[in-house]
Design a protein around this motif. Structure first.
Motif, PDB file in Angstrom:
ATOM      1  N   LEU A 128      -8.529  -7.440  -7.621  1.00 31.27           N
ATOM      2  CA  LEU A 128      -8.929  -6.476  -8.622  1.00 31.27           C
ATOM      3  C   LEU A 128      -8.184  -6.799  -9.911  1.00 31.27           C
ATOM      4  N   GLU A 129      -8.877  -6.735 -11.038  1.00 31.46           N
ATOM      5  CA  GLU A 129      -8.237  -7.042 -12.311  1.00 31.46           C
ATOM      6  C   GLU A 129      -8.645  -5.991 -13.337  1.00 31.46           C
ATOM      7  N   ALA A 130      -7.668  -5.501 -14.085  1.00 31.96           N
ATOM      8  CA  ALA A 130      -7.970  -4.570 -15.174  1.00 31.96           C
ATOM      9  C   ALA A 130      -7.476  -5.226 -16.459  1.00 31.96           C
ATOM     10  N   ILE A 131      -8.389  -5.542 -17.349  1.00 33.28           N
ATOM     11  CA  ILE A 131      -8.055  -6.360 -18.511  1.00 33.28           C
ATOM     12  C   ILE A 131      -8.239  -5.572 -19.794  1.00 33.28           C
ATOM     13  N   GLY A 132      -7.269  -5.678 -20.698  1.00 38.99           N
ATOM     14  CA  GLY A 132      -7.437  -5.115 -22.024  1.00 38.99           C
ATOM     15  C   GLY A 132      -6.595  -3.882 -22.295  1.00 38.99           C
ATOM     16  N   SER A 133      -5.699  -3.562 -21.390  1.00 37.77           N
ATOM     17  CA  SER A 133      -4.825  -2.424 -21.644  1.00 37.77           C
ATOM     18  C   SER A 133      -3.410  -2.746 -21.201  1.00 37.77           C
ATOM     19  N   ALA A 134      -2.446  -2.388 -22.025  1.00 38.37           N
ATOM     20  CA  ALA A 134      -1.054  -2.616 -21.684  1.00 38.37           C
ATOM     21  C   ALA A 134      -0.417  -1.359 -21.102  1.00 38.37           C
ATOM     22  N   SER A 135      -1.220  -0.312 -20.980  1.00 34.87           N
ATOM     23  CA  SER A 135      -0.656   0.953 -20.519  1.00 34.87           C
ATOM     24  C   SER A 135      -0.158   0.863 -19.083  1.00 34.87           C
ATOM     25  N   HIS A 137      -0.098   3.131 -17.160  1.00 36.62           N
ATOM     26  CA  HIS A 137      -0.944   4.001 -16.344  1.00 36.62           C
ATOM     27  C   HIS A 137      -2.051   3.210 -15.661  1.00 36.62           C
ATOM     28  N   ILE A 138      -2.408   2.090 -16.254  1.00 36.17           N
ATOM     29  CA  ILE A 138      -3.422   1.273 -15.581  1.00 36.17           C
ATOM     30  C   ILE A 138      -2.781   0.433 -14.483  1.00 36.17           C
ATOM     31  N   ASP A 139      -1.510   0.093 -14.629  1.00 34.41           N
ATOM     32  CA  ASP A 139      -0.788  -0.499 -13.494  1.00 34.41           C
ATOM     33  C   ASP A 139      -0.838   0.466 -12.319  1.00 34.41           C
ATOM     34  N   LEU A 140      -0.609   1.729 -12.647  1.00 29.53           N
ATOM     35  CA  LEU A 140      -0.608   2.752 -11.597  1.00 29.53           C
ATOM     36  C   LEU A 140      -1.983   2.879 -10.960  1.00 29.53           C
ATOM     37  N   GLU A 141      -3.015   2.845 -11.799  1.00 32.11           N
ATOM     38  CA  GLU A 141      -4.380   2.908 -11.271  1.00 32.11           C
ATOM     39  C   GLU A 141      -4.634   1.743 -10.309  1.00 32.11           C
ATOM     40  N   VAL A 142      -4.173   0.561 -10.692  1.00 29.02           N
ATOM     41  CA  VAL A 142      -4.385  -0.636  -9.872  1.00 29.02           C
ATOM     42  C   VAL A 142      -3.619  -0.527  -8.549  1.00 29.02           C
ATOM     43  N   ILE A 143      -2.349  -0.148  -8.628  1.00 27.96           N
ATOM     44  CA  ILE A 143      -1.563  -0.008  -7.401  1.00 27.96           C
ATOM     45  C   ILE A 143      -2.178   1.064  -6.502  1.00 27.96           C
ATOM     46  N   ASN A 144      -2.564   2.149  -7.136  1.00 31.18           N
ATOM     47  CA  ASN A 144      -3.178   3.234  -6.366  1.00 31.18           C
ATOM     48  C   ASN A 144      -4.460   2.788  -5.670  1.00 31.18           C
ATOM     49  N   SER A 145      -5.261   1.996  -6.350  1.00 28.34           N
ATOM     50  CA  SER A 145      -6.512   1.522  -5.732  1.00 28.34           C
ATOM     51  C   SER A 145      -6.216   0.666  -4.510  1.00 28.34           C
ATOM     52  N   GLY A 146      -5.179  -0.155  -4.605  1.00 27.29           N
ATOM     53  CA  GLY A 146      -4.793  -0.973  -3.457  1.00 27.29           C
ATOM     54  C   GLY A 146      -4.325  -0.119  -2.297  1.00 27.29           C
ATOM     55  N   MET A 147      -3.471   0.854  -2.599  1.00 23.10           N
ATOM     56  CA  MET A 147      -2.977   1.745  -1.549  1.00 23.10           C
ATOM     57  C   MET A 147      -4.125   2.542  -0.934  1.00 23.10           C
ATOM     58  N   GLN A 148      -5.022   2.988  -1.817  1.00 25.50           N
ATOM     59  CA  GLN A 148      -6.157   3.779  -1.368  1.00 25.50           C
ATOM     60  C   GLN A 148      -7.014   2.994  -0.372  1.00 25.50           C
ATOM     61  N   LEU A 149      -7.220   1.718  -0.685  1.00 31.33           N
ATOM     62  CA  LEU A 149      -8.011   0.877   0.210  1.00 31.33           C
ATOM     63  C   LEU A 149      -7.337   0.764   1.575  1.00 31.33           C
ATOM     64  N   LEU A 150      -6.023   0.495   1.561  1.00 36.59           N
ATOM     65  CA  LEU A 150      -5.318   0.328   2.831  1.00 36.59           C
ATOM     66  C   LEU A 150      -5.256   1.643   3.607  1.00 36.59           C
ATOM     67  N   ASN A 297      -8.629 -14.031 -26.897  1.00 38.89           N
ATOM     68  CA  ASN A 297      -7.837 -13.160 -27.744  1.00 38.89           C
ATOM     69  C   ASN A 297      -6.794 -12.485 -26.865  1.00 38.89           C
ATOM     70  N   PRO A 298      -5.673 -12.093 -27.464  1.00 40.37           N
ATOM     71  CA  PRO A 298      -4.645 -11.442 -26.651  1.00 40.37           C
ATOM     72  C   PRO A 298      -5.207 -10.204 -25.954  1.00 40.37           C
ATOM     73  N   ASN A 299      -5.044 -10.170 -24.665  1.00 36.24           N
ATOM     74  CA  ASN A 299      -5.487  -9.021 -23.876  1.00 36.24           C
ATOM     75  C   ASN A 299      -4.555  -8.870 -22.686  1.00 36.24           C
ATOM     76  N   PRO A 300      -3.772  -7.824 -22.679  1.00 35.30           N
ATOM     77  CA  PRO A 300      -2.892  -7.614 -21.528  1.00 35.30           C
ATOM     78  C   PRO A 300      -3.724  -7.236 -20.311  1.00 35.30           C
ATOM     79  N   ALA A 301      -3.213  -7.549 -19.130  1.00 33.72           N
ATOM     80  CA  ALA A 301      -4.003  -7.301 -17.925  1.00 33.72           C
ATOM     81  C   ALA A 301      -3.099  -7.131 -16.722  1.00 33.72           C
ATOM     82  N   VAL A 302      -3.685  -6.545 -15.678  1.00 35.01           N
ATOM     83  CA  VAL A 302      -2.929  -6.330 -14.443  1.00 35.01           C
ATOM     84  C   VAL A 302      -3.910  -6.401 -13.274  1.00 35.01           C
TER      85      VAL A 302
END
Length: 413
Positions: A128-135, A137-150, A297-302
């Motif tokens: 899963l990749e979330a591109i374009g935000s350095a927040s 909170h999107i790290d949290l969304e990503v980690i949460n999605s992984g935990m949610q799946l498991l 272009n510069p785009n932070p991602a997680v």
RNA sequence: GCAGUUGUCGCCAAGUGGUUAAGGCACCGGUUUGUGGUACCGGUAUUCGUGGGUUCAAGUCCCAUCAGCUGCCCCA
């Protein structure tokens, strides 16, 4: 006899059901969080991985499946998913479709490694990749999605480890300090660490040799080098996890193998002996500079990736719910097919029958042996009378002279 | 890439240089006509991962090679 190539495997019936359960769960969980599936090529220009994964990494050094095609292009079977997704993101100008771009992928990856339990040359990841935000909170969304799946797959014994590598500045300062420290004790550590301190000094901290570990207790700690930005971001992530009631451990030695990570990195491990030496089920982190490194272009991602083979080992096959199965006993296979077709279409049932016009008893035995839930008696006498017989094999209830409507009602019970 | 270990029927295996390679499970068929997985009978490896070699003789010894497993490195 031709065998499957080393480190590859066939996924057969029970396993493939399990895999499909995992994938369906991922589809659902990720869709709920607004991630769209992306499918990128299985091979890419070799340079993509050289630049994305890092020339110093083990993947590039010894694990890539690289070949020349007929036009002498150097291509590589993808060793991981992020590089291809980022390439596609840049090439298709996805940043104009509204940030953040939230994508997920699944499919085979390839690494030329020594196969072992939970480690194959062709293996499969869901990522899963979330591109374009350095927040954060999107790290949290990503980690949460992984935990949610498991969680949705009912896994237990899982531990989330997190660490922050800080931003580039903090990390460079830290690596310099660490390297100084390491060079000073170079003569006292194991051979692996002597090599690591040149190539990837962070890796030394993860050394398994006890003697080395004791020396490294004196090493500078990464958190001492965080600047304000790095510190704040990591704090937000930690408090966010607490708010979500996601338990975590900060592991300052968690550095991960790929070169492109910044700030928060994480792994989910499972202590279960079915995985052998491989305990990491899911791993990921933030990669804020990768996209510009690859010419975008510069785009932070997680993002993260998880290993399907490892996940399947952990879940085991006992979680599979058996589908209700119906068998038609008939003395005419073509009539049986006609009935099966009707029931499949009208009742959405799993219906099978015998193709060999076997004897009655043989057919019943087959239905029992293959674990069918119910059998329909549909022989010449029934067909002449226009009725059906039905037997529920688990409860031993039998029904005779049913009309079609009643048969349908009972089949669905 | 390094180290250890293993390789006999779909699965689990016996076999330790000497006639035609046990056995169990599974699978298929039968025990004469439409109701229970049982029981009984029968079938299923010209061949021991593959290729060489030693020997009068090799699944059994030697070499190589391929593959599996385990640990290291590293990772999902």
């Amino acid at each position: 006899m031709i065998n499957a190539p080393r480190g590859t495997q066939d996924i057969l019936s029970a396993q493939s059901k399990l895999w499909s359960l995992i994938e369906k769960t991922a589809e659902k969980v990720f869709a709920q969080a607004g991630f769209n599936e992306i499918r990128t090529p299985i091979f890419e220009d070799t340079n993509l991985f050289l630049r994305a994964v890092g020339e110093a990494s083990d993947i590039v050094n010894k694990e890539m499946y690289t070949f020349l095609d007929k036009s002498e292009r150097s291509l590589t079977l993808r060793p991981e998913g992020t590089a291809g997704v980022v390439r596609a993101f840049i090439e298709n100008h996805l940043e104009h479709t509204g940030k953040p771009i939230k994508l997920w992928y699944r499919g085979p990856m390839f690494r030329y490694e020594r196969p072992q339990t939970g480690r194959y040359r062709q293996f499969h990841q869901i990522g899963l990749e979330a591109i374009g935000s350095a927040s954060p909170h999107i790290d949290l969304e990503v980690i949460n999605s992984g935990m949610q799946l498991l969680d949705s797959l009912k896994l237990t014994n899982l531990t989330l480890y997190i660490n922050s590598l800080g931003n580039k500045n903090s990390r460079t300062n830290y690596i310099n300090a660490l390297q100084q420290f390491l060079f000073a004790i170079k003569d006292k550590v194991c051979d692996d660490c002597k090599r690591r301190m040149e190539v990837n000094p962070l890796r030394c901290l993860d050394c398994k040799v006890e003697h080395d570990q004791n020396l490294y207790k004196q090493a500078p700690k990464i958190h001492e080098f965080y600047d304000e930005e790095s510190k704040n971001i990591f704090e937000i992530i930690k408090s966010g996890l607490e708010k979500l009631s996601i338990k975590y451990h900060v592991d300052e030695n968690l550095v991960r193998g790929l070169d492109y990570y910044d700030h928060c990195v994480f792994e989910i491990k499972c202590d279960s002996d079915v995985l052998g030496a491989q305990s990491t089920v899911l791993g990921g982190g933030r990669y804020d500079k990768l996209i510009e490194d690859l010419g975008g272009n510069p785009n932070p991602a997680v993002g993260f990736a998880l290993g399907l083979e490892r996940l399947a080992l952990l879940i085991g096959e006992n979680q599979l719910a058996e589908e209700k199965k119906t068998f038609i006993i008939s003395d005419d296979s073509s009539e049986a097919l006609l009935l099966a077709k009707k029931l499949r279409n009208e009742l959405d049932l799993n219906v099978e029958f015998d193709y060999e016009n076997s004897k009655f008893k043989k057919q019943l035995e087959k239905a029992l042996k293959r674990n069918f839930d119910q059998v329909i008696f549909f022989l010449e006498s029934e067909r002449q009378a226009g009725t059906f017989g039905l037997k529920k094999l688990k409860s031993n209830q039998e029904f005779k002279e049913l009309d079609f409507k009643r048969l349908c009602e009972l089949l669905l019970e």
